[in-house]
Design a protein around this motif. Structure first.
Motif, PDB file in Angstrom:
ATOM      1  N   VAL A   1       0.855  -1.180   0.000  1.00  0.00           N
ATOM      2  CA  VAL A   1       0.000   0.000   0.000  1.00  0.00           C
ATOM      3  C   VAL A   1       0.894   1.234   0.000  1.00  0.00           C
ATOM      4  O   VAL A   1       1.987   1.228   0.580  1.00  0.00           O
ATOM      5  CB  VAL A   1      -0.951   0.020   1.228  1.00  0.00           C
ATOM      6  CG1 VAL A   1      -0.177   0.148   2.532  1.00  0.00           C
ATOM      7  CG2 VAL A   1      -1.974   1.138   1.100  1.00  0.00           C
ATOM      8  N   LEU A   2       0.443   2.275  -0.670  1.00  0.00           N
ATOM      9  CA  LEU A   2       1.207   3.516  -0.765  1.00  0.00           C
ATOM     10  C   LEU A   2       0.268   4.694  -0.588  1.00  0.00           C
ATOM     11  O   LEU A   2      -0.825   4.721  -1.156  1.00  0.00           O
ATOM     12  CB  LEU A   2       1.893   3.607  -2.134  1.00  0.00           C
ATOM     13  CG  LEU A   2       2.724   4.873  -2.419  1.00  0.00           C
ATOM     14  CD1 LEU A   2       3.996   4.865  -1.563  1.00  0.00           C
ATOM     15  CD2 LEU A   2       3.097   4.962  -3.897  1.00  0.00           C
ATOM     16  N   LEU A   3       0.700   5.672   0.213  1.00  0.00           N
ATOM     17  CA  LEU A   3      -0.020   6.927   0.333  1.00  0.00           C
ATOM     18  C   LEU A   3       0.726   7.980  -0.481  1.00  0.00           C
ATOM     19  O   LEU A   3       1.962   8.026  -0.467  1.00  0.00           O
ATOM     20  CB  LEU A   3      -0.110   7.374   1.792  1.00  0.00           C
ATOM     21  CG  LEU A   3      -0.797   6.409   2.756  1.00  0.00           C
ATOM     22  CD1 LEU A   3      -0.873   7.022   4.156  1.00  0.00           C
ATOM     23  CD2 LEU A   3      -2.193   6.051   2.262  1.00  0.00           C
ATOM     24  N   LEU A   4      -0.021   8.814  -1.199  1.00  0.00           N
ATOM     25  CA  LEU A   4       0.585   9.843  -2.046  1.00  0.00           C
ATOM     26  C   LEU A   4      -0.088  11.181  -1.797  1.00  0.00           C
ATOM     27  O   LEU A   4      -1.299  11.237  -1.560  1.00  0.00           O
ATOM     28  CB  LEU A   4       0.434   9.494  -3.533  1.00  0.00           C
ATOM     29  CG  LEU A   4       0.886   8.123  -4.004  1.00  0.00           C
ATOM     30  CD1 LEU A   4      -0.299   7.163  -4.086  1.00  0.00           C
ATOM     31  CD2 LEU A   4       1.549   8.217  -5.380  1.00  0.00           C
ATOM     32  N   LYS A   5       0.672  12.241  -1.866  1.00  0.00           N
ATOM     33  CA  LYS A   5       0.126  13.595  -1.719  1.00  0.00           C
ATOM     34  C   LYS A   5       0.729  14.501  -2.775  1.00  0.00           C
ATOM     35  O   LYS A   5       1.953  14.571  -2.932  1.00  0.00           O
ATOM     36  CB  LYS A   5       0.436  14.150  -0.323  1.00  0.00           C
ATOM     37  CG  LYS A   5      -0.170  15.528  -0.079  1.00  0.00           C
ATOM     38  CD  LYS A   5       0.057  15.995   1.352  1.00  0.00           C
ATOM     39  CE  LYS A   5      -0.618  17.344   1.600  1.00  0.00           C
ATOM     40  NZ  LYS A   5      -0.422  17.791   3.010  1.00  0.00           N
ATOM     41  N   GLN A   6      -0.137  15.190  -3.524  1.00  0.00           N
ATOM     42  CA  GLN A   6       0.318  16.125  -4.551  1.00  0.00           C
ATOM     43  C   GLN A   6       0.700  17.431  -3.863  1.00  0.00           C
ATOM     44  O   GLN A   6      -0.151  18.191  -3.412  1.00  0.00           O
ATOM     45  CB  GLN A   6      -0.795  16.384  -5.572  1.00  0.00           C
ATOM     46  CG  GLN A   6      -0.323  17.083  -6.838  1.00  0.00           C
ATOM     47  CD  GLN A   6       0.087  16.089  -7.914  1.00  0.00           C
ATOM     48  OE1 GLN A   6      -0.594  15.111  -8.155  1.00  0.00           O
ATOM     49  NE2 GLN A   6       1.207  16.344  -8.578  1.00  0.00           N
ATOM     50  N   LEU A   7       1.994  17.696  -3.773  1.00  0.00           N
ATOM     51  CA  LEU A   7       2.464  18.918  -3.112  1.00  0.00           C
ATOM     52  C   LEU A   7       2.395  20.109  -4.064  1.00  0.00           C
ATOM     53  O   LEU A   7       1.951  21.192  -3.693  1.00  0.00           O
ATOM     54  CB  LEU A   7       3.897  18.723  -2.619  1.00  0.00           C
ATOM     55  CG  LEU A   7       4.118  17.575  -1.628  1.00  0.00           C
ATOM     56  CD1 LEU A   7       5.602  17.453  -1.301  1.00  0.00           C
ATOM     57  CD2 LEU A   7       3.308  17.800  -0.356  1.00  0.00           C
ATOM     58  N   GLU A   8       2.856  19.881  -5.285  1.00  0.00           N
ATOM     59  CA  GLU A   8       2.819  20.878  -6.351  1.00  0.00           C
ATOM     60  C   GLU A   8       2.573  20.116  -7.644  1.00  0.00           C
ATOM     61  O   GLU A   8       2.545  18.890  -7.652  1.00  0.00           O
ATOM     62  CB  GLU A   8       4.147  21.643  -6.442  1.00  0.00           C
ATOM     63  CG  GLU A   8       4.534  22.409  -5.189  1.00  0.00           C
ATOM     64  CD  GLU A   8       5.932  23.000  -5.280  1.00  0.00           C
ATOM     65  OE1 GLU A   8       6.524  22.979  -6.390  1.00  0.00           O
ATOM     66  OE2 GLU A   8       6.445  23.461  -4.253  1.00  0.00           O
ATOM     67  N   GLU A   9       2.423  20.838  -8.757  1.00  0.00           N
ATOM     68  CA  GLU A   9       2.157  20.155 -10.023  1.00  0.00           C
ATOM     69  C   GLU A   9       3.228  19.129 -10.346  1.00  0.00           C
ATOM     70  O   GLU A   9       2.945  18.072 -10.905  1.00  0.00           O
ATOM     71  CB  GLU A   9       2.055  21.167 -11.174  1.00  0.00           C
ATOM     72  CG  GLU A   9       1.685  20.503 -12.494  1.00  0.00           C
ATOM     73  CD  GLU A   9       1.504  21.487 -13.628  1.00  0.00           C
ATOM     74  OE1 GLU A   9       2.422  21.573 -14.462  1.00  0.00           O
ATOM     75  OE2 GLU A   9       0.458  22.154 -13.669  1.00  0.00           O
ATOM     76  N   GLN A  10       4.477  19.414  -9.991  1.00  0.00           N
ATOM     77  CA  GLN A  10       5.572  18.511 -10.328  1.00  0.00           C
ATOM     78  C   GLN A  10       6.198  17.853  -9.103  1.00  0.00           C
ATOM     79  O   GLN A  10       7.271  17.251  -9.193  1.00  0.00           O
ATOM     80  CB  GLN A  10       6.645  19.264 -11.121  1.00  0.00           C
ATOM     81  CG  GLN A  10       6.149  19.790 -12.458  1.00  0.00           C
ATOM     82  CD  GLN A  10       7.258  20.364 -13.314  1.00  0.00           C
ATOM     83  OE1 GLN A  10       8.426  20.033 -13.154  1.00  0.00           O
ATOM     84  NE2 GLN A  10       6.893  21.228 -14.250  1.00  0.00           N
ATOM     85  N   LYS A  11       5.534  17.912  -7.945  1.00  0.00           N
ATOM     86  CA  LYS A  11       6.086  17.306  -6.733  1.00  0.00           C
ATOM     87  C   LYS A  11       5.039  16.439  -6.047  1.00  0.00           C
ATOM     88  O   LYS A  11       3.917  16.883  -5.799  1.00  0.00           O
ATOM     89  CB  LYS A  11       6.570  18.374  -5.761  1.00  0.00           C
ATOM     90  CG  LYS A  11       7.898  19.006  -6.131  1.00  0.00           C
ATOM     91  CD  LYS A  11       8.396  19.921  -5.023  1.00  0.00           C
ATOM     92  CE  LYS A  11       9.739  20.534  -5.381  1.00  0.00           C
ATOM     93  NZ  LYS A  11      10.255  21.406  -4.284  1.00  0.00           N
ATOM     94  N   VAL A  12       5.441  15.190  -5.728  1.00  0.00           N
ATOM     95  CA  VAL A  12       4.543  14.249  -5.060  1.00  0.00           C
ATOM     96  C   VAL A  12       5.266  13.636  -3.866  1.00  0.00           C
ATOM     97  O   VAL A  12       6.419  13.201  -3.978  1.00  0.00           O
ATOM     98  CB  VAL A  12       4.077  13.135  -6.023  1.00  0.00           C
ATOM     99  CG1 VAL A  12       3.241  12.100  -5.288  1.00  0.00           C
ATOM    100  CG2 VAL A  12       3.286  13.723  -7.189  1.00  0.00           C
ATOM    101  N   LEU A  13       4.584  13.606  -2.730  1.00  0.00           N
ATOM    102  CA  LEU A  13       5.110  12.982  -1.519  1.00  0.00           C
ATOM    103  C   LEU A  13       4.613  11.546  -1.433  1.00  0.00           C
ATOM    104  O   LEU A  13       3.411  11.288  -1.561  1.00  0.00           O
ATOM    105  CB  LEU A  13       4.643  13.775  -0.287  1.00  0.00           C
ATOM    106  CG  LEU A  13       5.003  13.197   1.088  1.00  0.00           C
ATOM    107  CD1 LEU A  13       6.514  13.237   1.312  1.00  0.00           C
ATOM    108  CD2 LEU A  13       4.279  13.970   2.194  1.00  0.00           C
TER     109      LEU A  13
END
Length: 270
Positions: free
Chosen positions: A38-50
């Protein structure tokens, strides 16, 4: 860890209808279950993902799963600046969409299930199937309990009534028989990866419940044959209404499936 990529918009990928276990948690935050992880993802900016994973897990699995080495920028840029007005709008609207490299058996079963179902209904059905027949796991980094996608053996042994209770309806026997075929080795999924696009379609359509549309979806999303061009009711509508059945898919040889995905995502928004 944080990654940067010029064409990786989580909202667009999660809503594109290619994957049924990538879900929105809240604004700009998503979870995805794949490969027993399982993976959690967060869109920080258009070109950055946590990402919630370690750098090791990212390199060993998730980087390839999201196909992050593929140059989408060149393809999407070509569509946006091209002469086809519909594709210009579709590519601009869906910017950030990527074709995921999904596990083949899961893709096969989920697209058999997908026939004549809405995306929310497919998601509910797939999740119920995982909770009933998958493996329960806990991920400490994501602080989440989740269920893996069932194995061919698990689904093959499942009774018809149990499968129907999971919401499969008439697809229950298709799923069970296909799972049995994989478990018994009547079809070698790994062998499909070595075949051409046309050969893979022929082999897939030997399975119960797999017609040309499902076979193309499996080729595109499970075998990563990005020349596959699945035609469902949405794409059929585009071909008829926008192109008067004169769309020349050969113009996009080598990446027709990417074009199809942008078409599909855009037409559903309209």
């Amino acid at each position: 860890m944080i990654i940067e990529n010029s064409n990786f918009i989580l909202e667009h990928i999660a809503s594109s209808g290619q994957c049924f276990r990538m879900n929105k948690i809240k604004e700009a935050e998503f979870s995805v279950i794949a490969g027993g992880k399982v993976l959690l993802l967060k869109q920080l900016e258009e070109q950055k993902v946590l990402l919630s994973c370690s750098e090791k897990d990212f390199k060993e699995f998730w980087k390839d799963y999201f196909d992050l080495d593929y140059d989408y920028e060149g393809i999407v840029g070509g569509l946006v600046t091209g002469e086809d007005e519909f594709l210009k709008k579709a590519a601009a609207y869906g910017y950030g969409l990527r074709i995921l490299k999904q596990e083949l058996f899961e893709t096969l079963i989920t697209f058999i299930i997908s026939q004549r179902k809405s995306i929310p209904a497919i998601k509910r059905c797939v999740e119920e199937l995982c909770q009933r027949f998958g493996e329960r796991k806990t991920d400490t980094a994501a602080n989440m309990v989740y269920y893996t996608f069932p194995s061919p053996e698990s689904l093959g042994k499942a009774g018809k009534e149990a499968l129907r209770e999971a919401g499969l309806g008439y697809r229950d026997e298709y799923v069970r028989q296909t799972a049995l075929a994989v478990a018994k080795g009547d079809i070698d999924l790994d062998c499909l990866k070595t075949l051409s696009y046309e050969e893979a379609l022929k082999e897939l359509m030997k399975l119960p419940g797999v017609g040309i549309k499902v076979a193309n979806c499996v080729a595109l999303y499970g075998l990563h044959q990005i020349d596959a061009f699945p035609v469902d009711v949405w794409i059929d509508r585009i071909l008829k209404d926008i192109y008067s059945n004169k769309f020349d898919v050969t113009i996009y040889n080598g990446y027709a499936g990417i074009v199809q995905q942008y078409m599909f995502y855009y037409i559903r928004s309209l």
